[in-house]
Design a protein around this motif. Sequence first.
Motif, mmCIF file in Angstrom:
data_model
loop_
_atom_site.group_PDB
_atom_site.id
_atom_site.type_symbol
_atom_site.label_atom_id
_atom_site.label_comp_id
_atom_site.label_asym_id
_atom_site.label_seq_id
_atom_site.Cartn_x
_atom_site.Cartn_y
_atom_site.Cartn_z
ATOM 1 N N LEU A 248 4.242 0.319 -7.330
ATOM 2 C CA LEU A 248 3.250 0.118 -6.269
ATOM 3 C C LEU A 248 1.928 -0.256 -6.936
ATOM 4 O O LEU A 248 1.413 0.501 -7.772
ATOM 5 C CB LEU A 248 3.082 1.431 -5.489
ATOM 6 C CG LEU A 248 1.803 1.618 -4.660
ATOM 7 C CD1 LEU A 248 1.738 0.607 -3.529
ATOM 8 C CD2 LEU A 248 1.749 3.032 -4.103
ATOM 9 N N ALA A 249 1.381 -1.412 -6.596
ATOM 10 C CA ALA A 249 0.110 -1.846 -7.206
ATOM 11 C C ALA A 249 -0.557 -2.886 -6.331
ATOM 12 O O ALA A 249 0.106 -3.627 -5.598
ATOM 13 C CB ALA A 249 0.363 -2.428 -8.600
ATOM 14 N N ALA B 282 3.078 8.935 -6.236
ATOM 15 C CA ALA B 282 2.953 9.030 -7.700
ATOM 16 C C ALA B 282 4.204 8.451 -8.355
ATOM 17 O O ALA B 282 4.111 7.674 -9.313
ATOM 18 C CB ALA B 282 2.747 10.484 -8.110
ATOM 19 N N ALA B 283 5.381 8.797 -7.821
ATOM 20 C CA ALA B 283 6.631 8.263 -8.383
ATOM 21 C C ALA B 283 6.663 6.744 -8.240
ATOM 22 O O ALA B 283 7.016 6.021 -9.182
ATOM 23 C CB ALA B 283 7.836 8.887 -7.672
ATOM 24 N N ASP B 284 6.274 6.240 -7.069
ATOM 25 C CA ASP B 284 6.315 4.788 -6.827
ATOM 26 C C ASP B 284 5.295 4.038 -7.695
ATOM 27 O O ASP B 284 5.518 2.884 -8.069
ATOM 28 C CB ASP B 284 6.040 4.481 -5.340
ATOM 29 C CG ASP B 284 7.156 4.962 -4.423
ATOM 30 O OD1 ASP B 284 8.282 5.194 -4.908
ATOM 31 O OD2 ASP B 284 6.897 5.111 -3.209
ATOM 32 N N GLY C 287 0.833 -1.202 0.000
ATOM 33 C CA GLY C 287 0.000 0.000 0.000
ATOM 34 C C GLY C 287 0.864 1.248 0.000
ATOM 35 O O GLY C 287 2.079 1.180 0.193
ATOM 36 N N PRO C 288 0.237 2.399 -0.209
ATOM 37 C CA PRO C 288 0.976 3.662 -0.208
ATOM 38 C C PRO C 288 1.462 4.055 1.191
ATOM 39 O O PRO C 288 1.112 3.411 2.192
ATOM 40 C CB PRO C 288 -0.040 4.681 -0.734
ATOM 41 C CG PRO C 288 -1.228 3.914 -1.184
ATOM 42 C CD PRO C 288 -1.173 2.580 -0.531
ATOM 43 N N SER C 289 2.215 5.142 1.226
ATOM 44 C CA SER C 289 2.801 5.651 2.469
ATOM 45 C C SER C 289 1.734 6.072 3.489
ATOM 46 O O SER C 289 0.749 6.714 3.125
ATOM 47 C CB SER C 289 3.649 6.871 2.091
ATOM 48 O OG SER C 289 4.310 7.353 3.195
ATOM 49 N N ASP D 185 5.377 -3.870 -3.652
ATOM 50 C CA ASP D 185 5.254 -4.840 -4.754
ATOM 51 C C ASP D 185 5.391 -6.272 -4.245
ATOM 52 O O ASP D 185 5.795 -7.156 -4.990
ATOM 53 C CB ASP D 185 6.351 -4.578 -5.804
ATOM 54 C CG ASP D 185 7.763 -4.770 -5.237
ATOM 55 O OD1 ASP D 185 7.926 -4.695 -3.998
ATOM 56 O OD2 ASP D 185 8.680 -5.024 -6.034
ATOM 57 N N ILE D 186 5.048 -6.503 -2.989
ATOM 58 C CA ILE D 186 5.259 -7.839 -2.421
ATOM 59 C C ILE D 186 4.244 -8.831 -3.013
ATOM 60 O O ILE D 186 4.619 -9.903 -3.479
ATOM 61 C CB ILE D 186 5.178 -7.807 -0.869
ATOM 62 C CG1 ILE D 186 6.085 -6.684 -0.305
ATOM 63 C CG2 ILE D 186 5.563 -9.170 -0.299
ATOM 64 C CD1 ILE D 186 7.515 -6.711 -0.769
#
Length: 240
Positions: free
Chosen positions: A206-207, A196-198, A24-26, A146-147
């Motif tokens: 990140l997905a 956004a960068a990730d 997940g995001p930060s 990305d795990i």
Amino acid sequence: METAAQAAPAAPATGPAVIVAIDGPSGTGKSSTSRAVAARLGMSFLDTGAQYRAMTWWMTGNGVDVSDPSAVAALARKPAIVSGTDPKAPTITVDGADASGPIRTPEVTANVSAVSAVPEVREVITGLQRSIAASAPHGIVVEGRDIGTTVLPDADVKIFLTASAEARAARRSGELGATTGAAVAATKEALIQRDAADSTRKASPLAKAADATEIDTTDLTLAQVIDRIVALVEEKRAAK
Ligand SMILES: Nc1ncnc2c1ncn2[C@@H]1O[C@H](COP(=O)(O)OP(=O)(O)O)[C@@H](O)[C@H]1O
Ligand SMILES: Nc1ccn([C@@H]2O[C@H](COP(=O)(O)OP(=O)(O)O)[C@@H](O)[C@H]2O)c(=O)n1
């Protein structure tokens, strides 16, 4: 001899070893939730963001221009990054030096997305992550970006945590001691930019994995998120 990378939590296993991927995001609660779930279930814990931060700290400390992907790629195999996986006392060292403090500086936070976008960096760190997960005797909770999609696509349980940008910024600001409206706004802006960068990089962005369970933590307490994930893991253990 047991190395820090292999050190497992002392708590007894209460069921078959399961692999749990939390992405997940930060600021969605990945680290705090993952640590607590692992501690409660007697499993190992791996903070993969700490590994990318450690790589970034080594690069900036050695004068590498992190805006130059080829310079970063050329040295990606140099640092020895070792993670201790006890959720009650996780550790990270780089070339034998404790990196747990230095990897949290604003300088590392500002540069980590550029370093983690370099495919050679991801190859090295993904290799470390897979070997740590494979050697965890009582299973492991691995958290990152990305795990579930790339590092451990066969994980037994996959979770994708989300939360509103406002909630995430407020949580991060609390940690950083930012109290003014302007400081919270700046934290929110930096967090949105890093996400956004990730999310848009080519290499393993990140997905959410198609088979991940999404949990929106905006209006949940940390304890509620932990309880939900523990229940999902226990269900999986019972079915194994
Ligand atoms: N559900 C929640 N409600 C309120 N605060 C939370 C929740 N989950 C985590 N936090 C807090 O938010 C901050 C960021 O959490 P952290 O686990 O570091 O997120 P991430 O690893 O996703 O960046 C921490 O201070 C943590 O205690
Ligand atoms: N599996 C992962 C974990 C982190 N990362 C990178 O590492 C950075 C720091 O991750 P982190 O989990 O410490 O971030 P926060 O806890 O600050 O949100 C992320 O912004 C990504 O650039 C990654 O690319 N892949």
